[in-house]
Design an enzyme around this catalytic site. Structure first.
Site, mmCIF file in Angstrom:
data_model
loop_
_atom_site.group_PDB
_atom_site.id
_atom_site.type_symbol
_atom_site.label_atom_id
_atom_site.label_comp_id
_atom_site.label_asym_id
_atom_site.label_seq_id
_atom_site.Cartn_x
_atom_site.Cartn_y
_atom_site.Cartn_z
ATOM 1 N N LEU A 115 0.824 -1.202 0.000
ATOM 2 C CA LEU A 115 0.000 0.000 0.000
ATOM 3 C C LEU A 115 0.857 1.250 0.000
ATOM 4 C CD1 LEU A 115 -2.910 -0.977 2.378
ATOM 5 C CD2 LEU A 115 -2.941 -0.715 -0.089
ATOM 6 N N ARG B 244 -6.240 -6.346 22.487
ATOM 7 C CA ARG B 244 -5.396 -7.430 21.983
ATOM 8 C C ARG B 244 -4.267 -7.829 22.920
ATOM 9 N NH1 ARG B 244 -4.593 -5.627 15.615
ATOM 10 N NH2 ARG B 244 -6.750 -5.989 15.017
#
Ligand code: FAD
Ligand code: SF4
Ligand code: FES
Lengths: 659, 246
Positions: free
Chosen positions: A44, A331
């Site tokens: 990207l 997380r």
């Protein structure tokens, strides 16, 4: 000594970027045409930078090691991309995205950078839609959003579970368009092996053509490293097999400082290791934790089938430890808790390194709702289960299928087995506000740099950062450097610096080939990965890190004595490619441990066991560690630390709690 | 399980290749097909022989890099599955497995099981894009797209560019790959502006690369790991006709 200047523009947070853009010097179009830019990487960050710079008129050369730029690892991102569009009218704003990102990063990122990221986020979505990226839409034809990673607003744009693929194919199409126009020259199956520095400025690279094995010299007025993250230093991770640190590491060895190397993100829900043959780990989207309850048996070494273990003999440890957030803790917290149970001997599955993610409870709950909806009275357990499974299938069907393909188990009937896995690296090349490293003319974009995410990255923000860097930041900031360089003519690649760099790369290849030992590159990579995972993984302490450093040194020594690479250099040689990458990981691994050792606080993904609250939670130490650790390479195994102080004018650091 | 493998070995693009037989032992059914190859390669390196070169990267079925022709089928026996997501539980102890590279004039062999698929990149660069420069775009919600069109465009966009469709086709046609991109962009209002030039240029490039013609056998759809529909081919044919009539 290198002085760290972050170059954050003066003035109020909200106007820094606008002011910067309107006052930087420009390069006129005819000068742009004679300026060349080298871009290493076509993910990207790289693909978006390549097309944007080519559109402006620069001559671009772009490199990737895969057979096509479309295969960069960005392709694998699943969940989505954040943007402060406020399309849902739920109170989102640039400021809120900025605030969430600084806080999520556990106050170890720069306010100025993060604000700019939030500011350009909306333009990214516009750009991608204009390229034809098929984001999910509502029936009215407008873009759909979901919430992600525990934020309170719905700001995540997505394309089913393939957001990264669709964004990358959009950026790739822009890149290929420029290839067709002749403004970008693409070098696939090429690996960058050296940076060329002339008079203190980055002026090119040495790359190896992976098919012929030949080294090539390439000139550029500037060089952009967009080479992705280094999670594969752990051997097993959710990264692609080829993901590596080589490009960044060569730059580091040539003078670019490396920022916060120890900041690693470990994702809690991945399919666990099934045996020694395991080559990589697969992510199961975090969204599953919305309907799955995590547990282990209360009894050690309980070999009964999970369905045969009665309710009262199960330990729903997240719900027990974090009653307020339960299965939805962040997380880092969820990952550490799973490790704690498995280390204590309560893990499940053949390896005992897994916990259950169980959908049975919510399947029945959904079943009851469905039964009510359909006016089914007194349904049997079987009926409820069937009705509930239909709902679960609609929500997570493709993930359940993927799980079954890999494990051969049916997660509708049996709980999933999951375990945390290395997923993302927040650390990377140190860059200033302009994305320039400490080597003038050498930039770093995307996951390869250290900026923006601090000590912990929030979900759906890496895609945003990669595209922000490539589409909307570098096209401006590179001008500020190149405008002073317009009188520099292309430097012929027989210049001494090019010859030297090539010689360096050649000698290293020769050295690797000539060891002629007995063990494969994978053998050493696995050994390194184990040390990193055990001692520089989810929990770290002084003793373990100190041991890790000497163990890594020993592996490195053995590597340079006993490596075997069959075949020759002058051909496609996958073992040679691997060996070069492992050699760099063996140096990086040590630096990560040094960095982790020095940072005596816990913050974000970095948990130092010595720094916890009485109830076992991470404890930050802002008085002593509110800085970016930027390491300067001195010699193999020797670094000098530089600190960039972090200043918080707007968001005031507080301790996180999920009880 | 123990297996016999017959694998295509070819030193480089110029030299001729042949099938070579190898034995692998104690293969766990939890291994992926590529992990089984890792085991074999580790054995070969140990013996000082050159390992088998094959393409792979993500090992999650999304990058499109893996590409093996297994027992006469592109990506092997499992439906809708890439080579990297194929697991050994699909095979039995004692099986003989034949593994070859993609075969097509437009995909020359580079080494062993690795082929050159850059023809696909050239087809995309001939027209598989929307000509929008960075910074041109207006607010994304200014272009509403009917959900059905968006969903169809998305289904076509799921192509991973692996080339199995070409390998599976007796004519080595790239119609499924090319039509998936043409469809995706033609279905969206953003892409409609260049739809004529796009389909003409992409088809021209496809022919120049040496891909064969489509004779509607649908082998491509049957072997496509992303189950891209042949409806896209019909759509591209209509687009092509429409562009030629203009
Ligand atoms: C399974 C998974 C799921 C994810 N899901 C999400 C998500 O939902 N949302 C989100 O925001 N983020 C997600 N992420 C993170 C995100 O995908 C990555 O951080 C991001 O895509 C990285 O992009 P990049 O351009 O920096 O690097 P990459 O896409 O990794 O590209 C690296 C490029 O550099 C090239 N390269 C590397 N070294 C060399 C060299 N020496 N010579 C030549 N070329 C080289 C490669 O060929 C490649 O082209 C996910 C990550 C993973 C692994
Ligand atoms: S259409 Fe299917 S088989 Fe062909 S390249 Fe795309 S994903 Fe592969
Ligand atoms: S290795 Fe990426 S699709 Fe198989």
């Amino acid at each position: 000594m290198t002085k760290l200047d972050s170059k954050i523009p003066e003035g109020p947070l909200e106007t820094k970027w606008t002011h910067y853009k309107s006052t930087i010097p420009l390069v006129n179009p005819s000068n742009k045409r004679s300026m060349e830019v080298i871009i290493v990487g076509s993910g990207l960050a790289g693909a978006s930078a390549a097309s944007s710079l080519a559109e402006l008129g620069y001559q671009v050369k772009c490199f990737c090691f895969q057979d096509s730029p479309r295969r960069a690892h960005s392709i694998a991102a699943q969940g989505g991309i954040n943007a402060a569009k406020n399309y849902q009218n739920d109170g989102d704003s640039t400021f809120r995205l900025f605030y969430d990102t600084v806080k999520g990063g556990d106050y170890r990122s720069r306010e100025g950078n993060v604000y700019r990221l939030a500011e350009v986020s909306a333009n990214i979505i516009d750009q991608c839609v204009a390229q034809g990226v098929p984001f999910a839409r509502e029936y009215g034809g407008y873009l759909s959003n979901r919430s992600f990673g525990g934020t309170q607003v719905q700001r995540t744009f997505y394309a089913a579970g393939q957001t990264g693929q669709q964004l990358l194919l959009g950026a790739y199409s822009g890149l290929e368009r420029q290839v067709g126009l002749g403004t970008v020259k693409m070098y696939s199956r090429h690996e960058m092996l050296e940076i060329v520095v002339i008079d203190g400025k980055a002026r090119g690279i040495i790359a190896r053509d992976l098919i012929s094995g030949k080294l090539e010299r390439h000139f550029g007025h500037a060089v952009l490293l967009c080479s992705g993250g280094y999670g594969n230093v752990f051997y097993l991770s959710t990264n692609a097999m080829g993901s590596n640190v080589t490009a960044a590491w060569k730059a580091h060895r040539r003078g670019a400082l490396f920022g916060n190397p120890c900041f690693t993100q470990i994702h809690p829900t991945c399919i666990p290791v099934s045996g020694d043959h395991q080559s990589k780990l697969t992510l199961m989207s975090e969204s599953l934790r919305n309907d799955g309850r995590i547990w282990v048996p209360k009894k050690k070494d309980d070999s009964r089938k999970p369905v045969d273990i009665p309710e009262e003999e199960r330990d729903y440890y997240l719900e027990r430890r974090y009653p307020a957030f339960g299965n939805l803790v962040p997380r880092d917290v969820a990952s550490r808790a799973a490790k704690e149970r498995c280390d204590a001997g309560y893990g499940v599955g053949t390896s005992k390194m897994a916990v259950y993610l169980d959908f049975a409870f919510n399947t029945l709950r959904y079943g009851k709702v469905e039964a009510n909806k359909r006016s089914i009275h007194n349904p049997s357990q079987e009926e409820l289960k069937k009705l509930g499974q239909e709902v679960i299938k609609e929500k997570y069907g493709n993930l359940f299928e993927m799980y079954e393909k890999i494990t051969g188990e049916n997660p509708y009937e049996m709980p999933m087995r999951i375990y945390p896995a290395v997923h993302y690296t927040m650390g990377g090349l140190w860059v200033d506000y302009e994305l320039m490293t400490t080597v003038p003319g050498l930039y770093s974009l995307g996951e390869a740099n250290f900026s923006d995410h601090g000590a912990n990255r929030l979900g759906a923000s890496a895609l945003m950062q990669g595209l922000a860097d490539g589409y909307f930041v570098i096209p401006y900031t590179i001008g500020s450097y190149l405008s002073k360089d317009i009188s520099t003519k292309a430097i012929p690649t027989d210049h001494a610096a090019f010859m030297d760099a090539e010689k360096n790369a050649q000698e290293r290849l020769d050295k690797l080939m000539n060891i002629k030992g007995t063990k494969s590159a994978d053998h050493f990579h696995k050994k390194l990965g184990k040390v990193m995972w055990d001692k520089c993984g989810m929990a770290r302490n002084e003793k373990g890190l100190t041991e890790a450093i000497s163990e890594i040194r020993a592996i490195r020594e053995e590597f340079w004595k006993d490596l075997r690479i069959p075949g020759t250099q002058n051909e496609l040689n996958t073992e040679l490619e691997k060996a070069g990458r492992v050699a760099d990981f063996l140096e990086l691994g040590e630096l990560m441990c040094q960095d982790a050792l020095l940072r005596k606080e816990s913050c974000g993904g970095h948990f130092r066991e010595e720094s916890q609250t009485p109830d076992g939670e991470a404890k930050r130490d802002d008085d002593n560690f509110s800085y970016v650790a930027a390491w300067e390479f001195k010699d193999a195994g020797k670094w000098e630390l530089h600190k960039e102080e972090l200043i918080f004018d707007i968001v005031h650091p507080t301790q996180r709690s999920y009880k | 399980m123990n297996l016999t493998l017959k694998i295509w070995r070819q030193k480089n693009a110029k030299e001729a290749g042949n099938l070579v037989t190898y034995q692998v032992k104690d293969i766990s059914e939890d291994m992926s097909f590529l992990e089984m190859f890792d085991v074999l390669n580790e054995q070969l390196v140990h013996k000082g022989e050159e390992p088998i070169a094959f393409d792979h990267d993500c090992r999650e079925g999304i990058c499109g890099m893996c590409s093996m022709f297994i027992n006469g089928r592109a990506h092997g026996p499992a439906q809708g599955t890439t080579t990297c997501q194929l697991h050994m539980r699909k095979f039995k102890d004692g099986d003989t497995i034949v593994v070859e590279p993609w075969r097509a004039r437009a995909f020359p062999v580079v080494k062993d099981l690795i082929v050159d698929r850059s023809a696909f990149d050239r087809v995309i660069s001939s027209g598989g894009f929307i000509s929008v420069n960075t910074g041109n775009a207006k607010d994304a919600n200014n272009i509403p797209v009917p959900k059905q069109d968006a969903d169809n465009a998305f289904a076509a966009a799921a192509c991973i560019g692996c080339g199995a469709c070409v390998a599976a086709c007796k004519n080595s046609s790239a119609m499924l790959f090319v039509s998936a991109k043409v469809s995706q962009l033609a279905l969206l209002p953003q892409g409609a502006i260049e739809r004529e030039s796009r389909v003409l240029n992409m088809v021209k490039q496809m022919d120049e690369e040496g891909f064969g013609n489509c004779t509607n056998t649908y082998a491509c759809e049957a072997e496509c790991p992303k189950e891209i529909s042949v409806e896209n081919i019909a759509r591209m044919n209509r687009e092509y006709l429409r562009a030629n009539l203009k």
